[in-house]
Each structure stands twice: as C-alpha cells, then as structure tokens.
Design a protein around this motif. Structure first.
Motif, PDB file in Angstrom:
ATOM      1  N   GLU A  39       0.870  -1.185   0.000  1.00 34.69           N
ATOM      2  CA  GLU A  39       0.000   0.000   0.000  1.00 34.69           C
ATOM      3  C   GLU A  39       0.903   1.231   0.000  1.00 34.69           C
ATOM      4  O   GLU A  39       1.771   1.354   0.851  1.00 34.69           O
ATOM      5  CB  GLU A  39      -0.900  -0.039   1.235  1.00 34.69           C
ATOM      6  CG  GLU A  39      -1.560   1.287   1.592  1.00 34.69           C
ATOM      7  CD  GLU A  39      -2.370   1.898   0.452  1.00 34.69           C
ATOM      8  OE1 GLU A  39      -3.268   1.221  -0.073  1.00 34.69           O
ATOM      9  OE2 GLU A  39      -2.088   3.073   0.083  1.00 34.69           O
ATOM     10  N   LYS A  40       0.681   2.139  -0.952  1.00 35.44           N
ATOM     11  CA  LYS A  40       1.623   3.255  -1.073  1.00 35.44           C
ATOM     12  C   LYS A  40       1.432   4.350  -0.020  1.00 35.44           C
ATOM     13  O   LYS A  40       2.354   5.081   0.296  1.00 35.44           O
ATOM     14  CB  LYS A  40       1.575   3.854  -2.475  1.00 35.44           C
ATOM     15  CG  LYS A  40       0.320   4.613  -2.824  1.00 35.44           C
ATOM     16  CD  LYS A  40       0.477   5.300  -4.168  1.00 35.44           C
ATOM     17  CE  LYS A  40      -0.810   5.981  -4.571  1.00 35.44           C
ATOM     18  NZ  LYS A  40      -0.677   6.760  -5.789  1.00 35.44           N
ATOM     19  N   GLN A  41       0.206   4.460   0.516  1.00 39.70           N
ATOM     20  CA  GLN A  41      -0.026   5.437   1.593  1.00 39.70           C
ATOM     21  C   GLN A  41      -0.183   4.624   2.883  1.00 39.70           C
ATOM     22  O   GLN A  41       0.467   3.622   3.065  1.00 39.70           O
ATOM     23  CB  GLN A  41      -1.276   6.250   1.315  1.00 39.70           C
ATOM     24  CG  GLN A  41      -1.367   6.823  -0.099  1.00 39.70           C
ATOM     25  CD  GLN A  41      -2.655   7.587  -0.295  1.00 39.70           C
ATOM     26  OE1 GLN A  41      -2.794   8.717   0.185  1.00 39.70           O
ATOM     27  NE2 GLN A  41      -3.605   7.002  -0.997  1.00 39.70           N
ATOM     28  N   TYR A 181       2.923   2.254   3.160  1.00 39.06           N
ATOM     29  CA  TYR A 181       3.973   3.177   2.695  1.00 39.06           C
ATOM     30  C   TYR A 181       4.971   2.494   1.760  1.00 39.06           C
ATOM     31  O   TYR A 181       6.176   2.745   1.827  1.00 39.06           O
ATOM     32  CB  TYR A 181       4.664   3.857   3.892  1.00 39.06           C
ATOM     33  CG  TYR A 181       3.702   4.792   4.599  1.00 39.06           C
ATOM     34  CD1 TYR A 181       3.323   5.985   4.016  1.00 39.06           C
ATOM     35  CD2 TYR A 181       3.103   4.436   5.818  1.00 39.06           C
ATOM     36  CE1 TYR A 181       2.395   6.831   4.626  1.00 39.06           C
ATOM     37  CE2 TYR A 181       2.178   5.260   6.429  1.00 39.06           C
ATOM     38  CZ  TYR A 181       1.839   6.457   5.821  1.00 39.06           C
ATOM     39  OH  TYR A 181       0.917   7.290   6.415  1.00 39.06           O
ATOM     40  N   THR A 182       4.484   1.611   0.913  1.00 37.20           N
ATOM     41  CA  THR A 182       5.321   0.936  -0.087  1.00 37.20           C
ATOM     42  C   THR A 182       4.587   0.985  -1.420  1.00 37.20           C
ATOM     43  O   THR A 182       3.506   0.409  -1.554  1.00 37.20           O
ATOM     44  CB  THR A 182       5.571  -0.530   0.349  1.00 37.20           C
ATOM     45  OG1 THR A 182       6.228  -0.504   1.615  1.00 37.20           O
ATOM     46  CG2 THR A 182       6.426  -1.262  -0.658  1.00 37.20           C
ATOM     47  N   GLU A 183       5.215   1.692  -2.372  1.00 41.18           N
ATOM     48  CA  GLU A 183       4.528   1.916  -3.650  1.00 41.18           C
ATOM     49  C   GLU A 183       5.010   0.945  -4.728  1.00 41.18           C
ATOM     50  O   GLU A 183       6.218   0.730  -4.873  1.00 41.18           O
ATOM     51  CB  GLU A 183       4.795   3.353  -4.118  1.00 41.18           C
ATOM     52  CG  GLU A 183       4.115   3.667  -5.434  1.00 41.18           C
ATOM     53  CD  GLU A 183       4.266   5.121  -5.841  1.00 41.18           C
ATOM     54  OE1 GLU A 183       4.938   5.889  -5.131  1.00 41.18           O
ATOM     55  OE2 GLU A 183       3.695   5.476  -6.892  1.00 41.18           O
ATOM     56  N   THR A 185       5.942   0.639  -8.240  1.00 36.32           N
ATOM     57  CA  THR A 185       6.275   1.678  -9.229  1.00 36.32           C
ATOM     58  C   THR A 185       6.275   1.149 -10.662  1.00 36.32           C
ATOM     59  O   THR A 185       6.022   1.897 -11.588  1.00 36.32           O
ATOM     60  CB  THR A 185       7.658   2.290  -8.921  1.00 36.32           C
ATOM     61  OG1 THR A 185       8.588   1.222  -8.773  1.00 36.32           O
ATOM     62  CG2 THR A 185       7.617   3.137  -7.670  1.00 36.32           C
ATOM     63  N   CYS A 204       9.324  -1.827  -6.407  1.00 38.04           N
ATOM     64  CA  CYS A 204       8.659  -1.069  -5.342  1.00 38.04           C
ATOM     65  C   CYS A 204       9.570  -0.002  -4.762  1.00 38.04           C
ATOM     66  O   CYS A 204      10.796  -0.112  -4.834  1.00 38.04           O
ATOM     67  CB  CYS A 204       8.266  -2.009  -4.195  1.00 38.04           C
ATOM     68  SG  CYS A 204       6.996  -3.161  -4.655  1.00 38.04           S
ATOM     69  N   CYS A 207       8.318   4.217   0.656  1.00 39.56           N
ATOM     70  CA  CYS A 207       8.053   5.666   0.623  1.00 39.56           C
ATOM     71  C   CYS A 207       8.599   6.393   1.856  1.00 39.56           C
ATOM     72  O   CYS A 207       8.643   7.614   1.878  1.00 39.56           O
ATOM     73  CB  CYS A 207       6.549   5.921   0.522  1.00 39.56           C
ATOM     74  SG  CYS A 207       5.834   5.162  -0.944  1.00 39.56           S
ATOM     75  N   ALA A 224      -6.096  -1.145  -6.828  1.00 34.09           N
ATOM     76  CA  ALA A 224      -5.654   0.202  -6.456  1.00 34.09           C
ATOM     77  C   ALA A 224      -6.783   1.237  -6.462  1.00 34.09           C
ATOM     78  O   ALA A 224      -6.519   2.442  -6.486  1.00 34.09           O
ATOM     79  CB  ALA A 224      -4.512   0.632  -7.362  1.00 34.09           C
ATOM     80  N   TRP A 227      -6.802   4.462  -8.459  1.00 31.99           N
ATOM     81  CA  TRP A 227      -5.533   4.437  -9.204  1.00 31.99           C
ATOM     82  C   TRP A 227      -5.436   3.216 -10.125  1.00 31.99           C
ATOM     83  O   TRP A 227      -4.393   2.998 -10.729  1.00 31.99           O
ATOM     84  CB  TRP A 227      -4.344   4.411  -8.235  1.00 31.99           C
ATOM     85  CG  TRP A 227      -4.190   5.648  -7.409  1.00 31.99           C
ATOM     86  CD1 TRP A 227      -3.385   6.715  -7.669  1.00 31.99           C
ATOM     87  CD2 TRP A 227      -4.845   5.956  -6.174  1.00 31.99           C
ATOM     88  NE1 TRP A 227      -3.508   7.659  -6.681  1.00 31.99           N
ATOM     89  CE2 TRP A 227      -4.393   7.224  -5.751  1.00 31.99           C
ATOM     90  CE3 TRP A 227      -5.786   5.286  -5.386  1.00 31.99           C
ATOM     91  CZ2 TRP A 227      -4.842   7.826  -4.575  1.00 31.99           C
ATOM     92  CZ3 TRP A 227      -6.229   5.898  -4.218  1.00 31.99           C
ATOM     93  CH2 TRP A 227      -5.766   7.146  -3.826  1.00 31.99           C
ATOM     94  N   GLU A 297      -5.054  11.730  -4.343  1.00 32.45           N
ATOM     95  CA  GLU A 297      -4.683  11.449  -2.952  1.00 32.45           C
ATOM     96  C   GLU A 297      -5.392  12.374  -1.982  1.00 32.45           C
ATOM     97  O   GLU A 297      -5.543  12.050  -0.816  1.00 32.45           O
ATOM     98  CB  GLU A 297      -3.162  11.562  -2.782  1.00 32.45           C
ATOM     99  CG  GLU A 297      -2.529  10.247  -3.147  1.00 32.45           C
ATOM    100  CD  GLU A 297      -1.030  10.236  -3.110  1.00 32.45           C
ATOM    101  OE1 GLU A 297      -0.433  10.958  -2.300  1.00 32.45           O
ATOM    102  OE2 GLU A 297      -0.457   9.476  -3.908  1.00 32.45           O
TER     103      GLU A 297
END
Ligand code: FAD
Length: 540
Positions: A39-41, A181-183, A185, A204, A207, A224, A227, A297
């Motif tokens: 999850e990026k956030q 906190y891992t996106e 990419t 990845c 972040c 996502a 996204w 976001e």
C-alpha cells in the motif's frame, strides 16, 4: 518485513491496501496462497476511509433494477456483521415519505419488502411502514407539512478504515505479508516466447526511505481503487473499459445541532437522496456525487458541496437551520466506478468488474465496501485457476475478524458494560466505553492493560487512555504518522476533531520518540497533520 518481501517469490502480490485489496489478502492467505500486499499510503487512506460507512444493500440500486447487486451486498451485510459484531452494528434506517418525493407509499412498502427478501432479512428485522404520527414520534424534527409517513428498515453501520485494517490484520494471522507506505512503481516481466511477456513481479519504493526493491510473484492483482487505471496504463492494458471517478462529500455537525435518534435516508431538492447518520456526539450527512479529475490522494471539500448538503438537510429538518458555521469537519472520497457512455455520476453502476491483461495483470474495480468479501472470492477463484492450483473454496464467511471474537451480538453490549465498569472510576463516560469497544473490539483488553500501566506511571487518565491507544496502534497496526493515528486508526479527525487539536503535540512527541525522528522529519509530520486538520475543517 521489507527484507522478507524482497527475498521470497509469492504466489500472489496485491497492489492496494483498501477494502478490496485487504479482502483479497485474507481470502488468498486463508486458502493457502503465499500472499503479499503493498500500500503506497497508509492502509485505507484511499476511498476506504472516506465512504458513508454503511454496510448496506443500496436501496437506491433497486430503483435502477440492479437486482443481483442488491441481493449480493444485501446478503453480505449479515455475514460481515457476524464476523465483526463490534464494528458492523445493526442500525435502523428511517425513510420518510414526502409529498412528491422519490418514493410513494405503495412503492416504498413494496420496494422495502423486495429489499428484505433479496437480502434475506430475518422476520423480526423486516421493514415496518409507519404512519405520519408514528414517524414524528420517532423523529420530531422532520418537516411536518409534507410528511406522509415512513418506512423503517434494517441496515448496518461501520467504520470503513477500521474494518479494512482488521481484515488486513486477520490476513497477517493467516501468513500474508502486508505493508503500508510501499509503492508499486513498475511491473517486472519475463519473455514467454512468440514475442509475449508475462508479469513476474513488481518494482517497489519504500516511501519512508525512498529505497527501491523488487518483489517476485507468480500473479499480481491490481486493487488500487481510484488508481487502477494508472497501473493498467503502466501495464499498457488500458482498454475501452476505464474508470470514471466521482467525488462524494460528507459533513459533520454536533449531534446537538441535528439531534436524530436513528439514521435517516431522505430526498433532497434535485431528485437525489442523502443520509444523516447519528454517531456518538456528532451527526454526519452525505453524500454528493460529482465527476472528478483532480488530485486523487487529496480530494477536497468545497463550499458548494457543503451548501448542497446543508440545503438538503434544512429542507427536511427546517427547524434546525444548519449553517456552514455548524460544520465541524468534513471528508471527501472518490468512487472508482466503471465508465458507461452517456451516464451521469449517480446513474453509473456500482457493480465490480475484473479485467485480465495480456501479460497477466488482474485488475479489479468498481464495487462497494459492503461487497469486499465476495469481490475477493471472485478474484481469488480466478487467481487459483491461473496458478493452476487445486480449487479450494473460500472460507472467509467463517473467519472472524481480529477483535470480533464475541460469539453473539449481545456479548458486545455486555462487554461494553464491563469496560465501562472498569474505566468509570477514572472519570470516563459510557461514550468512551462504546468508542473503545466499537474501535478495538476484544482487543480493548490490551488497550486497557496499557492504560492501567500508564496510570501507574503517573499519567493523567485522559492522556493514559490516548497513549494506550497509540501504543496499540503503533505496535499492532503499523501506524507510522500522527495522521495515521488520528484518522485511520481512531476516526478522531472526522468524529472528534477537537480532541485532535487538543492532543496533537503530545501524540507527535510520542512518534518522535518511537521512531527517533530528526527535526526535519518531525516538522514535516507536524505540517502534514496541521494541513489535514485545516482541510477537514475548512472549505472554500
Ligand atoms: P481504495 O480504498 O481507494 O484502495 C486502493 C488503495 O490502493 C489506496 O489506498 C491507494 O493508496 C493504493 N494504491 C494505489 N496505487 C498504488 C500503488 N502503485 N502501489 C501501492 N498502493 C497503491 N460502499 C459501501 O459499501 N457503503 C457505503 O456506505 C459507501 N459509501 C461511499 C461513499 C463515498 C463518498 C464513496 C466515495 C464510496 C462509498 N462506498 C461505499 C464505496 C466504497 O467506499 C469503495 O467501493 C471501497 O472503499 C473501494 O475500496 P478499494 O480498496 O477498491 O479502493
């Protein structure tokens, strides 16, 4: 966790830690697949913390003849209620019948009956039609002159972010590796001959440190939310079927300013319907439904959104005369719907769809929070097939979510009473016991243990309780920033913004100590929290 993610080959890697990704992680790990989720956030920071927070069948979809959707999500309500009885609570919904409104008496009675039948609602809980007098006895502040009566029917209320986080924690119990906190990419590919390629993993970025690494996986699922198309674009698999984002805003007022005894679903000028939902010391109202193509976001609430909702409330509850000054906080979320040519925001279907790309990316979009479990089942069925694994059927309808180990629904109330007895001597009221149990379920025991330790160390009761929650969310729920704590872990940003303003410095200080932040990082997080408080309580 990062080391582990970089050193294994997973059966399934999920991109997105909202309700959809969380559900897939639990379904897959409980069926024996080696599963990872990035999850990026923060978990649930996308749409899954910004919904109306109802586990509902979607009465209005019946009007659009979406019978299959209503049947599926309607039936899901009782299942999710059973799996997390503290977090998914039954709540009566009042549907006032208004002269010239969306629903007439006969059609409401029939519609609600069909709704109950489709959703398999038990006899005792089935809809009741109320006379005008009975309706006003229940909600005396309803506008009287146009009122003709009401329908009263069963729905469920939840906290979307907490539900998502408990599903993720339960997936972790079944062996899934889930990280925030891992996106993701970029996709990693392997040539499979004849000029064809197949996805074999994800590049990845951590972040928090900006370090990059790779995760290998046999199958990747794109969950996502808003996204989804960005990732399909990266995978060069964007097709005619694409997302259509619509924004939905909610406003929060003190309960004393809109003193409802139950949730109300009512007509507003212009032909739409909105909810007003009492919750502890506040009532929240929503939602709007407008096309959106701004920053995904951080969708914001604008004055026109607030004015639309206030106009709607004031038309049905004229004596309260709500003003924009009464709004203490707001939130805005994006519906990741599937585009249909010529249809407006409100007309778009809420059904989910799965797309499979030529390189093997499985993307899932659309759908409802309420349907997360069935969406996960369908996705994992497909993944098992693609992996050529022996099909094991989903078990998630029997897996109690973490904190939900109550056995019966009445046990939740007994436990609340027990918690109240335990904390009342320290000056807490029944609201606090209700809040703790609704948020943490049986895990309240662990929070209270740390609370009493805090008292022994000389902390004042209020701070001892907040720091006990903080301790729990830091160590058990991967909270990384004060905003994670105040928003997704405790809902305070929306439902008790005053307490965020009161405790922000102390909570930031705890994070600084826990994570050994330097001055620059501490300032960044302070500003982030201050901006979130500002945006939740201002609109222009
Ligand atoms: P999200 O929750 O947005 O999760 C997707 C996640 O993917 C995000 O957290 C994002 O950060 C992450 N991500 C994106 N790109 C990457 C990447 N490259 N790497 C890693 N992570 C990435 N449903 C109901 O059942 N009941 C309701 O009452 C209800 N009310 C609603 C009201 C509103 C205003 C809105 C907007 C929706 C409502 N819904 C409701 C629908 C429900 O909220 C959504 O269907 C659901 O939350 C979508 O979850 P999701 O996991 O698909 O998306």
């Amino acid at each position: 966790m990062l080391e582990q993610l970089g050193s294994h080959t997973y059966d399934l890697l999920i991109i997105g830690g909202g309700a959809t990704g969380a559900g897939i992680a639990l379904d897959a790990s409980s069926r024996g697949l080696k599963t990872a989720l990035v999850e990026k956030q923060d978990f649930a920071a996308g749409t899954s913390s910004r919904s109306t927070k109802l586990i509902h069948g979607g009465l209005r979809y019946l009007k659009q003849f979406e019978v299959t959707l209503v049947r599926e999500v309607g039936r899901e309500r009782a299942i999710v209620h059973r799996l997390a009885p503290h977090l998914v609570v039954s709540e009566k919904m009042l549907l006032p019948l208004i002269k010239g409104g969306t629903y007439g008496k006969m059609s409401t009675s029939l519609g609600l009956m069909v709704y109950d039948v489709l959703a398999g609602v038990e006899d005792a809980d089935q809809r009741v039609m109320l006379s005008k007098k009975e309706t006003l006895e229940r909600e005396p502040i309803l506008r009287e002159d146009t009122l003709e009566g009401a329908g009263l029917y069963a729905e469920y209320r939840t906290d979307d972010a907490r539900l998502t986080i408990e599903v993720i924690k339960t997936a972790v119990k079944y062996g899934a590796d889930c990280i925030n906190y891992t996106e993701g990419t970029d996709f990693m590919y392997e040539d499979i001959g004849e000029g064809k390629r197949k996805i074999v993993g994800l590049a990845c970025k951590d972040c928090l440190t900006n370090k990059t690494f790779q995760i290998k996986a046999m199958q990747v699922v794109n969950a996502a939310g808003p996204w989804v198309d960005e990732l399909r674009n990266k995978n060069q698999s964007l097709s005619e079927k694409r997302l259509h984002l619509t924004k939905g805003v909610h406003i929060v007022v003190p309960h004393a300013r809109l003193p409802l005894s139950q949730s109300v679903y009512f007509d507003v000028p212009g032909g739409r319907m909105i909810f007003a939902i009492p919750r502890g010391k506040i009532t929240y109202i929503g939602t709007t439904d407008t096309d959106y193509d701004g920053d995904k976001e951080n969708p914001l609430t604008h004055l026109e959104d607030v004015e639309y909702l206030l106009k709607g409330v004031n038309s049905v509850f004229p004596s309260v005369r709500l003003l924009s000054e009464d709004v203490v906080s707001t939130w805005a979320g994006l519906r990741p719907l599937i585009h249909e040519e010529g249809k407006s925001a409100s007309e778009l279907s809420r059904k989910d769809e799965i797309f499979v790309s030529a390189t093997g990316l499985v993307s899932i979009a659309g759908g409802k929070l309420t349907g997360y479990r069935k969406m996960a089942e369908r996705t994992v069925d497909l993944v098992m097939k693609k992996l050529q694994r022996r099909q094991r059927k989903t078990r998630t309808h029997t897996i109690v979510l973490s904190g939900g180990e109550f056995g019966t629904h009445t046990a939740v109330d007994d436990y609340k009473a027990e918690v109240f007895e335990t904390i009342k001597a320290q000056g807490f009221d029944a609201f606090e016991a209700d809040y703790l149990v609704s948020n943490y379920g049986k895990q309240t025991d662990e929070v209270l243990e740390s609370f009493f330790e805090g008292l022994e160390e000389g902390r004042a009761p209020q701070w001892a309780m907040l720091s006990a929650e903080l301790d729990f969310t830091l160590h058990r729920e991967m909270a990384h920033t004060p905003l994670d704590f105040f928003s997704r872990r405790t809902g305070r940003l929306y439902f008790d913004i005053q307490s965020v303003k009161q405790w922000q410095d102390q909570v930031l200080a705890e994070f600084i100590t826990q994570f050994n932040w330097d001055e620059e990082k501490a300032q960044k997080e302070r500003k982030r929290l201050e901006r979130a408080i500002y945006e939740a309580s201002h609109f222009s």
